[in-house]
Design an enzyme around this catalytic site. Structure first.
Site, PDB file in Angstrom:
ATOM      1  N   ALA A  66       0.985  -1.464   0.237  1.00 52.99           N
ATOM      2  CA  ALA A  66      -0.317  -0.152  -0.050  1.00 52.99           C
ATOM      3  C   ALA A  66       0.900   1.276  -0.086  1.00 52.99           C
ATOM      4  O   ALA A  66       2.048   1.407   0.632  1.00 52.99           O
ATOM      5  CB  ALA A  66      -0.890   0.003   1.092  1.00 52.99           C
ATOM      6  N   GLY A 105       0.226  -5.631   0.258  1.00 53.44           N
ATOM      7  CA  GLY A 105      -0.362  -5.350  -0.357  1.00 53.44           C
ATOM      8  C   GLY A 105      -0.397  -5.635  -1.316  1.00 53.44           C
ATOM      9  O   GLY A 105      -0.838  -6.392  -2.505  1.00 53.44           O
ATOM     10  N   GLU A 108      -0.577  -9.199  -0.798  1.00 53.48           N
ATOM     11  CA  GLU A 108      -1.976  -9.360  -1.314  1.00 53.48           C
ATOM     12  C   GLU A 108      -2.376  -9.729  -2.246  1.00 53.48           C
ATOM     13  O   GLU A 108      -3.421 -10.305  -2.805  1.00 53.48           O
ATOM     14  CB  GLU A 108      -2.533  -8.463  -0.039  1.00 53.48           C
ATOM     15  N   GLU A 128       4.235  -5.866   6.611  1.00 51.60           N
ATOM     16  CA  GLU A 128       3.385  -4.403   7.635  1.00 51.60           C
ATOM     17  C   GLU A 128       3.614  -4.595   9.400  1.00 51.60           C
ATOM     18  O   GLU A 128       3.453  -3.622   9.825  1.00 51.60           O
ATOM     19  CB  GLU A 128       1.651  -5.179   7.861  1.00 51.60           C
TER      20      GLU A 128
HETATM   21  N1  T1G Z   1       4.442   3.250   0.157  1.00 54.70           N
HETATM   22  C1  T1G Z   1       5.066   4.700  -0.399  1.00 54.70           C
HETATM   23  N2  T1G Z   1       6.038   4.647  -0.127  1.00 54.70           N
HETATM   24  C2  T1G Z   1       7.613   3.454   0.046  1.00 54.70           C
HETATM   25  C3  T1G Z   1       7.063   2.406  -0.039  1.00 54.70           C
HETATM   26  C4  T1G Z   1       5.469   2.526   0.041  1.00 54.70           C
HETATM   27  N3  T1G Z   1       5.221   0.861   0.153  1.00 54.70           N
HETATM   28  N4  T1G Z   1       7.799   1.844  -0.177  1.00 54.70           N
HETATM   29  C5  T1G Z   1       9.353   2.435  -0.634  1.00 54.70           C
HETATM   30  N5  T1G Z   1       8.683   4.147  -0.820  1.00 54.70           N
HETATM   31  C6  T1G Z   1       9.356   4.851  -1.134  1.00 54.70           C
HETATM   32  C7  T1G Z   1      10.663   5.376  -0.245  1.00 54.70           C
HETATM   33  O1  T1G Z   1       9.962   6.452   0.896  1.00 54.70           O
HETATM   34  C8  T1G Z   1      11.624   5.542  -1.270  1.00 54.70           C
HETATM   35  O2  T1G Z   1      11.173   6.906  -1.286  1.00 54.70           O
HETATM   36  C9  T1G Z   1      11.255   5.139  -2.164  1.00 54.70           C
HETATM   37  O3  T1G Z   1       9.785   4.862  -2.498  1.00 54.70           O
HETATM   38  C10 T1G Z   1      12.661   3.975  -2.350  1.00 54.70           C
HETATM   39  O4  T1G Z   1      12.654   2.995  -1.588  1.00 54.70           O
HETATM   40  C11 T1G Z   1      -2.472  -3.102   3.382  1.00 54.70           C
HETATM   41  C12 T1G Z   1      -1.486  -1.928   4.863  1.00 54.70           C
HETATM   42  C13 T1G Z   1      10.244  -2.233  -1.822  1.00 54.70           C
HETATM   43  C14 T1G Z   1      11.979  -3.335  -0.567  1.00 54.70           C
HETATM   44  O5  T1G Z   1       6.501  -1.659   4.378  1.00 54.70           O
HETATM   45  O6  T1G Z   1      10.728  -2.236   1.568  1.00 54.70           O
HETATM   46  O7  T1G Z   1       0.588  -2.451   2.381  1.00 54.70           O
HETATM   47  O8  T1G Z   1      13.236   8.562  -0.195  1.00 54.70           O
HETATM   48  O9  T1G Z   1      14.591   3.697  -0.535  1.00 54.70           O
HETATM   49  O10 T1G Z   1      16.119  -0.124  -0.750  1.00 54.70           O
HETATM   50  O11 T1G Z   1      -1.751  -5.129   4.057  1.00 54.70           O
HETATM   51  O12 T1G Z   1      10.722   0.430  -0.048  1.00 54.70           O
HETATM   52  O13 T1G Z   1      12.940   8.076  -2.816  1.00 54.70           O
HETATM   53  O14 T1G Z   1      11.472   9.565  -1.967  1.00 54.70           O
HETATM   54  O15 T1G Z   1      13.037   2.490   0.392  1.00 54.70           O
HETATM   55  O16 T1G Z   1      15.456  -0.335  -3.055  1.00 54.70           O
HETATM   56  C15 T1G Z   1       3.488  -2.641   3.120  1.00 54.70           C
HETATM   57  C16 T1G Z   1       7.931  -1.010   2.261  1.00 54.70           C
HETATM   58  C17 T1G Z   1       3.192  -1.479   3.384  1.00 54.70           C
HETATM   59  C18 T1G Z   1       7.553  -2.454   1.604  1.00 54.70           C
HETATM   60  C19 T1G Z   1      12.913  -1.125  -1.959  1.00 54.70           C
HETATM   61  N6  T1G Z   1       4.975  -2.295   2.179  1.00 54.70           N
HETATM   62  N7  T1G Z   1       8.898  -0.651   1.242  1.00 54.70           N
HETATM   63  O17 T1G Z   1      14.081  -0.639  -1.566  1.00 54.70           O
HETATM   64  O18 T1G Z   1      13.881   1.295  -1.798  1.00 54.70           O
HETATM   65  S1  T1G Z   1       2.052  -1.326   4.230  1.00 54.70           S
HETATM   66  C20 T1G Z   1       6.103  -2.073   2.776  1.00 54.70           C
HETATM   67  C21 T1G Z   1       9.916  -1.816   1.640  1.00 54.70           C
HETATM   68  C22 T1G Z   1       0.912  -2.731   3.289  1.00 54.70           C
HETATM   69  C23 T1G Z   1      -1.701  -4.091   3.344  1.00 54.70           C
HETATM   70  C24 T1G Z   1      -0.755  -2.946   4.127  1.00 54.70           C
HETATM   71  C25 T1G Z   1      11.626  -0.678   0.598  1.00 54.70           C
HETATM   72  C26 T1G Z   1      11.608  -1.500  -0.638  1.00 54.70           C
HETATM   73  P1  T1G Z   1      12.239   8.431  -1.702  1.00 54.70           P
HETATM   74  P2  T1G Z   1      13.428   2.460  -0.844  1.00 54.70           P
HETATM   75  P3  T1G Z   1      14.539   0.223  -1.453  1.00 54.70           P
END
Ligand code: T1G
Length: 693
Positions: A66, A105, A108, A128
Site C-alpha cells: 500500500a 498489499g 496480497e 506490515e
Molecule cells: N509506500 C510509499 N512509498 C514507498 C513505499 C510504500 N509502500 N515503499 C517504498 N517507498 C518509497 C521510499 O520511501 C523511497 O522514497 C522509494 O520508494 C524507494 O524506496 C494493506 C497496509 C520496496 C524493499 O512495507 O521495504 O501494504 O526516499 O529507498 O531500498 O496490507 O522500499 O526515494 O523518496 O526503500 O530499494 C507494506 C516498504 C506497506 C514495503 C525497496 N509494504 N518498502 O527498497 O528502496 S503496508 C512495505 C520497502 C501494506 C496492506 C498494508 C522498500 C523496498 P524516496 P527505498 P529500496
C-alpha cells in the site's frame, strides 16, 4: 485520470491480456493504481478475445505494498480489498508475474490472483508488522490457506522477505520463469493454464492447510511463548497472531472482517504512527541538502584500521563482511594476535549458529591482514583510527597517518566524543579527515555517526555517507560537538540516572523503568555488563561515586559476579542488599534527604533532559533534522521503534509538558535543566519537532 489509466494499462498478446502497472518508484498501491488495476481487470474480464490475464509491473519491482504516504489521510479510490476481489472473481485466470519485491498489499494482490509466477531474484513478504500493522487486505486470511498456519505466523510476524524458490517450495509461487524474461514467461504460463483448462483456483476457497492446522491446537500459544521476548512492547505481532487464528475458525468473509477489526485500531494507534515515521525517517537520513546524489564520491576498495581492540576488530568485520580487504595495525604483537583471534572467534560463533558457512569464515579471514607497521597503511582508500579515546594519542596517530597514507585517502576517526576538527588540524590534509563513529558492538549495531568536520570535502562526506549502507550501517550525519548526537544526549540521561539514585531511587528502579519503556537494558545493568572498571584504576580512584566505591570493593560487574546487582552462576541479576545499604549510606554522606519517586517521575527525569539536549543539537545545527536524532537513538541505543525516537516521543508527550518539567527542575535543582530556546518555541507554538506524531 479517474480510473488510473495513466498508471495501469491493458494490452493484448494474442488471447492473453497484459495488465501493466507503471507507478515509480515501487508501484505502491496508490488510489490511482488501485483504480487502474480494478478498471483494467474489469475491461479484460469483459473482453471475449482475452482468455487469461497477466498482471505485472514496469520498473524495478512488483507492487511494494500500500502507499504508506496515504496512510492516515481520508481514503479515496477503490478500496484495496475490493480491487483484490475484482481480480479473484474475474471469470478468467489471472496470473500475477513477480519481480523485485511483492510486499504487503503487493503480495496480497498476488494472492488474489489465481496463479503466481516469479523470476528467481524475486522476493515476497508481508512486512506490515514493521509498520506497526497487520496485513489489511486479506493477507492474514489467504496466506495461511496457501502455506499453512505455522509458516504464515512466521512470515507475518517477522515481515521477512522470502526468496522466490523458497516461496515456490511453500506453494506461494506456482512457477519460476527465466530471469529477465518475466513477461514472456508469464504469458507462456498463462497460455498453458488456458490450454490445460486449469481451474480458476481461488485462494479463499482452499481449506486443506486450514484443516491441517486444526490438528495442532497448541500451535498459536506455543508460538506466542516462543516469541514473547522478541515481541515485548509491540502491539502488532499479537494482532497478526489473532488475525491468523481467526482464519482457522471463521469463514473467509468473516475472517476478512476480523482482520479489518484488528487492523484499524493499529493503523490509528501511536505505535504504527511511530513505525511509519521511522520508515521514512530512515530514508530521510540518507539525504544531505548540500550533497545531492550527483556529488562525486571516492572509491573505497581497501581499508586500513589502526587499533585491533574491541572497536577496531568490530569495525574491521563490517568491511570484511562486505568483501572489502582490511589491514589492521597494532603497536604490540600480543594485542594484534588477540585482535585477529577475536575476529575469527566471532565469525566461528556465528557459523556455529548456522548463520554463516564455515567457508565464508575463511573468505572473510583471508581478506584480513594484521601488521605491526603503520607503513603498511600506504595503499588503502580509507584508514580508520580506533585507538584509545585520548586526544593527544589521536593527534599523534593522525600526524603519522598523514605521512604514510596515500594521497587522497580518507582518514577517519572512530572517536566517540572528541573534536574531529582538532584531529584534522594534526594533518596537512584536513579536507580528507572525518569522523566515523561506530557503536559497540561495532559489527552488530546499525548506527554510524558520520561526523562532518569543518574542512572535510564534500566528496569525503558523501563517500562516508554512501559507505554506510554498503557495510550494513545507517549513516547519520552529525556535527562536531562533545559526544556528537547520541552520546551527548546519553550524558544527560546518565547524569540523571546517577542523581535519581542519590535522591531516592534504587539502581534497579531506574533500570526497570527504562526496560519497561522498551529499552533493551537500563544504565546500571549495562554498566555491570560492560564492566564498572572501564576507565577506573585503584591508583586514581577517589571513592566518591557509587561506581568507584563498587570497584574498590571489587564489585566490577557481571565479570566479578557482582556490581550494582548480585549475579548467580547463570549471571541472572538480582538487586543487592549490600548495594542498597551502600546507596543509603552514600546519600546520607552527601546530606541528601532521600524521597520516593513514581515510575513516571523517574521516566521524565531520564528522558526530558535528553529531549532538551536534542532541541539544542537542532538549534546548533549538529543534526540536520529531528528524525535524524531519532534514527540515532533507535539504531544506536535500542530505543523502541514503536515509540519513534526521543523527538517523536516529545511530540506525543507535548513540548509544553517537557518545558514545564524542565523549568521546574531548573528552579529546584540547577541550571543544567535550562530549557532550550527551540523547546520554548515549540511549547509556545504547539508545533511538533517531527510533525509525525
Ligand atoms: N509506500 C510509499 N512509498 C514507498 C513505499 C510504500 N509502500 N515503499 C517504498 N517507498 C518509497 C521510499 O520511501 C523511497 O522514497 C522509494 O520508494 C524507494 O524506496 C494493506 C497496509 C520496496 C524493499 O512495507 O521495504 O501494504 O526516499 O529507498 O531500498 O496490507 O522500499 O526515494 O523518496 O526503500 O530499494 C507494506 C516498504 C506497506 C514495503 C525497496 N509494504 N518498502 O527498497 O528502496 S503496508 C512495505 C520497502 C501494506 C496492506 C498494508 C522498500 C523496498 P524516496 P527505498 P529500496
Amino acid at each position: 485520470m479517474a480510473d488510473g489509466a495513466g498508471v495501469v494499462t491493458l494490452e493484448r498478446d494474442g488471447e492473453i491480456g497484459i495488465v501493466t502497472v507503471d507507478s515509480p518508484p515501487v508501484n505502491a498501491l496508490s488510489a490511482a493504481v488501485r483504480d487502474g488495476i480494478a478498471g483494467r481487470i474489469r475491461e479484460a474480464s469483459a473482453d471475449d478475445g482475452i482468455r487469461a490475464i497477466v498482471l505485472l509491473c514496469a520498473g524495478r519491482t512488483f507492487i511494494a505494498g500500500a502507499d504508506i504516504s496515504e496512510f492516515g489521510k481520508p481514503p479515496k479510490g477503490t478500496p484495496l480489498n475490493l480491487m483484490i476481489d475484482t481480480i479473484e472473481s474475474a471469470p478468467k485466470p489471472v496470473v500475477a508475474a513477480i519481480h523485485g519485491t511483492a510486499l504487503g498489499g503487493g503480495l496480497e494482490t498476488a494472492l488474489g490472483a489465481h496463479y503466481r509466477v516469479a523470476v528467481p531474484s524475486a522476493k515476497v513478504g508481508l512486512p506490515e508488522v514493521k509498520l506497526g500493522l497487520i496485513p489489511g487486505a486479506g493477507g492474514t486470511q489467504r496466506l495461511p490457506r496457501v502455506v499453512g498456519a505455522k509458516r504464515a505466523l512466521e512470515m507475518i510476524t517477522s515481515g521477512e522477505q522470502v526468496p522466490a524458490r523458497a516461496a515456490q517450495e511453500s506453494g506461494l509461487i506456482d512457477a519460476i520463469v527465466e530471469e529477465g524474461k518475466l513477461r514472456e514467461g508469464a504469458v507462456a504460463f498463462a497460455r498453458t493454464v488456458v490450454a490445460e483448462a486449469r481451474p480458476l483456483r481461488k485462494v479463499r476457497d482452499l481449506t486443506d492447510k486450514i484443516e491441517a492446522a486444526k490438528a495442532e491446537p497448541g500451535l498459536f500459544d506455543a508460538f506466542r511463548q516462543a516469541n514473547a521476548r522478541k515481541f515485548r512492547g509491540f502491539e502488532a505481532p499479537e494482532g497478526c497472531i489473532k488475525a491468523i487464528e481467526a482464519a482457522m475458525t471463521l469463514p473467509f468473509d468473516e475472517g476478512l472482517r476480523a482482520e479489518r477489526a484488528i487492523f484499524e485500531p493499529l493503523m490509528a494507534g501511536t505505535q504504527s504512527k511511530a513505525q511509519r515515521y521511522v520508515f521514512f525517517a530512515e530514508r530521510e537520513a540518507r539525504k544531505v541538502p548540500d550533497l545531492p546524489d550527483s556529488t562525486p564520491t571516492l572509491p573505497v576498495e581497501s581499508v586500513g584500521i589502526v587499533g585491533a581492540g574491541t572497536m577496531g576488530g568490530g569495525i574491521a568485520m563490517n568491511f570484511l563482511n562486505a568483501g572489502i580487504p582490511v589491514t589492521i595495525v597494532e603497536a604490540k604483537k600480543e594485542n594484534l594476535e588477540r585482535g585477529l583471534a577475536t575476529i575469527r572467534k566471532n565469525y566461528e560463533a556465528t557459523a556455529a549458529k548456522g548463520r554463516l558457512k564455515p567457508a565464508d569464515v575463511e573468505t572473510r579471514m583471508n581478506l584480513l591482514t594484521g601488521s605491526l607497521e603503520m607503513a603498511d597503511l600506504g595503499r588503502q582508500d580509507l584508514v580508520i583510527e580506533a585507538i584509545f579515546e585520548n586526544m593527544e594519542l589521536k593527534k599523534e596517530t593522525f600526524a603519522k597517518l598523514d605521512q604514510v597514507a596515500k594521497p587522497g585517502a580518507i582518514l577517519a576517526s572512530n572517536t566517540s566524543y572528541l573534536n574531529v576538527d582538532e584531529i584534522a588540524a594534526a594533518t596537512g590534509r584536513p579536507e580528507s579527515v572525518i569522523g566515523m563513529h561506530f557503536f559497540s558492538p561495532a559489527n552488530v549495531m546499525r548506527l554510524l555517526e558520520v561526523v562532518r568536520a569543518e574542512k572535510a570535502s564534500k566528496e569525503v562526506v558523501a563517500t562516508a555517507m554512501k559507505l554506510g549502507p554498503k557495510i550494513g550501517k545507517l549513516a547519520v550525519l552529525v556535527g562536531v560537538c562533545h559526544g556528537f548526537v547520541g552520546n551527548r544526549m546519553l550524558a544527560e540521561r546518565q547524569r540523571e540516572a546517577n542523581r535519581l539514585v542519590e535522591e531516592g531511587a534504587m539502581p534497579w528502579d531506574v533500570d526497570r523503568v527504562l526496560y519497561e519503556f522498551g529499552l533493551p537494558m537500563g544504565p546500571f545493568a549495562m554498566s555491570d555488563l560492560a564492566g564498572l572498571d572501564i576507565g577506573w584504576s585503584r591508583e586514581t580512584s577517589k571513592g566518591e561515586t557509587l561506581r568507584e566505591k563498587l570497584c574498590e570493593m571489587d564489585r566490577r560487574g557481571q565479570k566479578t559476579g557482582a556490581g550494582f546487582y548480585d549475579y548467580d552462576a547463570s549471571r541472572t541479576a538480582k538487586p543487592s542488599e549490600l548495594v542498597e545499604r551502600l546507596v543509603l549510606d552514600h546519600s546520607k554522606a552527601k546530606g541528601i534527604e532521600r524521597r520516593a519517586f513514581t515510575d513516571e517521575q523517574i521516566l521524565e527525569r531520564l528522558i526530558f533532559p535528553m529531549i532538551n539536549e536534542g532541541a539544542k543539537i537542532l538549534e546548533e545545527g549538529k543534526a540536520l533534522r529531528a528524525s535524524d536524532i531519532d534514527m540515532v537513538w533507535i539504531t544506536g541505543y535500542g530505543w523502541p521503534v514503536y515509540r519513534g525516537g526521543p523527538m517523536f516521543y516529545a511530540d506525543t508527550v507535548g513540548a509544553r509538558t517537557v518545558l514545564a518539567r524542565m523549568e521546574e527542575w531548573e528552579s529546584e535543582i540547577g541550571p543544567e535543566f535550562k530549557p532550550s530556546e527551540l523547546l520554548r518555541r515549540k511549547a509556545a507554538s504547539g508545533e511538533q519537532f517531527t510533525g509525525a506524531a
